[in-house]
Design a protein around this motif. Sequence first.
Motif, mmCIF file in Angstrom:
data_model
loop_
_atom_site.group_PDB
_atom_site.id
_atom_site.type_symbol
_atom_site.label_atom_id
_atom_site.label_comp_id
_atom_site.label_asym_id
_atom_site.label_seq_id
_atom_site.Cartn_x
_atom_site.Cartn_y
_atom_site.Cartn_z
ATOM 1 N N ALA A 114 62.693 38.039 -2.484
ATOM 2 C CA ALA A 114 61.405 37.481 -2.076
ATOM 3 C C ALA A 114 61.364 37.257 -0.569
ATOM 4 C CB ALA A 114 61.169 36.171 -2.813
ATOM 5 N N GLU A 115 62.530 37.077 0.030
ATOM 6 C CA GLU A 115 62.576 36.745 1.461
ATOM 7 C C GLU A 115 62.711 37.982 2.354
ATOM 8 O OE1 GLU A 115 65.734 34.089 0.530
ATOM 9 O OE2 GLU A 115 64.573 32.321 1.056
ATOM 10 N N THR A 116 62.520 39.165 1.754
ATOM 11 C CA THR A 116 62.682 40.415 2.513
ATOM 12 C C THR A 116 61.804 40.464 3.764
ATOM 13 O OG1 THR A 116 63.345 41.651 0.561
ATOM 14 C CG2 THR A 116 62.386 42.929 2.353
ATOM 15 N N GLY A 157 66.126 21.960 4.788
ATOM 16 C CA GLY A 157 66.526 21.796 3.392
ATOM 17 C C GLY A 157 66.792 23.114 2.680
ATOM 18 N N HIS A 158 66.896 24.201 3.416
ATOM 19 C CA HIS A 158 66.995 25.529 2.815
ATOM 20 C C HIS A 158 68.189 26.303 3.389
ATOM 21 C CE1 HIS A 158 64.616 29.462 1.716
ATOM 22 N NE2 HIS A 158 65.914 29.653 1.704
ATOM 23 N N GLY A 159 68.270 26.440 4.693
ATOM 24 C CA GLY A 159 69.402 27.179 5.262
ATOM 25 C C GLY A 159 69.055 27.743 6.619
ATOM 26 N N LEU A 209 71.219 37.912 8.701
ATOM 27 C CA LEU A 209 71.925 37.190 7.635
ATOM 28 C C LEU A 209 71.161 35.924 7.300
ATOM 29 C CD1 LEU A 209 75.530 37.402 9.181
ATOM 30 C CD2 LEU A 209 74.463 39.004 7.577
ATOM 31 N N HIS A 210 70.835 35.746 6.015
ATOM 32 C CA HIS A 210 70.198 34.503 5.570
ATOM 33 C C HIS A 210 71.132 33.807 4.601
ATOM 34 C CE1 HIS A 210 67.731 31.484 3.922
ATOM 35 N NE2 HIS A 210 67.499 32.114 2.788
ATOM 36 N N THR A 211 71.574 32.611 4.965
ATOM 37 C CA THR A 211 72.550 31.875 4.159
ATOM 38 C C THR A 211 72.060 30.451 3.889
ATOM 39 O OG1 THR A 211 73.718 31.287 6.186
ATOM 40 C CG2 THR A 211 74.525 33.210 4.984
ATOM 41 N N HIS A 212 72.704 29.809 2.906
ATOM 42 C CA HIS A 212 72.379 28.438 2.506
ATOM 43 C C HIS A 212 73.578 27.536 2.766
ATOM 44 C CE1 HIS A 212 68.832 29.379 -0.475
ATOM 45 N NE2 HIS A 212 68.825 30.237 0.539
ATOM 46 N N GLY A 213 74.176 27.673 3.932
ATOM 47 C CA GLY A 213 75.337 26.854 4.271
ATOM 48 C C GLY A 213 74.978 25.382 4.317
#
Length: 206
Positions: free
Chosen positions: A79-81, A175-177, A98-102
């Motif tokens: 969905a985040e493409t 709250g997401h990354g 790079l999309h991460t939820h660290g």
Amino acid sequence: MTSAPVTDFPSAAAALAAAGRDLHGRGWLPATSGNLSLRLDAGGCAITASGRDKGRLTQADMLRVDLDGVPQGPGRPSAETLLHTGLYRWSEAIGAVLHTHGPATTVLGLRLTGRDRLELAGYELLKAFAGVQTHDTRIVFPIFDNTQDIAALAEEVTAVLEGLPTPCYGYLIRGHGTYVWGRDLEEAMRHLEALEYLAGCELALR
Ligand SMILES: [Zn+2]
């Protein structure tokens, strides 16, 4: 500003699978979250398919999309493409996203309630960001509120990046990354590691 290096789909898919397993092992891609992409020589990018366990990625978990986010073969993109493709359209110097939820970047955005940017200054590790030669500098990472309206967020991101006076390497979503980018995968991984570490330092300071 020179264009980012590009690669073919099989090489990109293999590199992204290895990066995903690495980042999952650090706890930055929990519970199928996050997505990773690389710009392709044939145009568009290779990106992780939706909903895959990032600790078990193989080349079969990647798909190809054009820079409007439209799949160029079987499979459902994340969905985040649009947040990836929007960055590739914005700058030809970006070769990897790079999309991460660290945990540190996720929580720091919440701690900075009401703030629209994180400013990092004085840290030796700022030299991990491309082109930075000294700790005596200031780097801005925009912060956006979390939303499920990805198309609107992609437009907002581009508008904010256009207005920044200095080079930008990534941004936080509260709250997401985080989203981080680089000329190639190696540079993007270094930027991500530095930002997650420095976000942890900022949390310790506060
Ligand atoms: Zn996410």
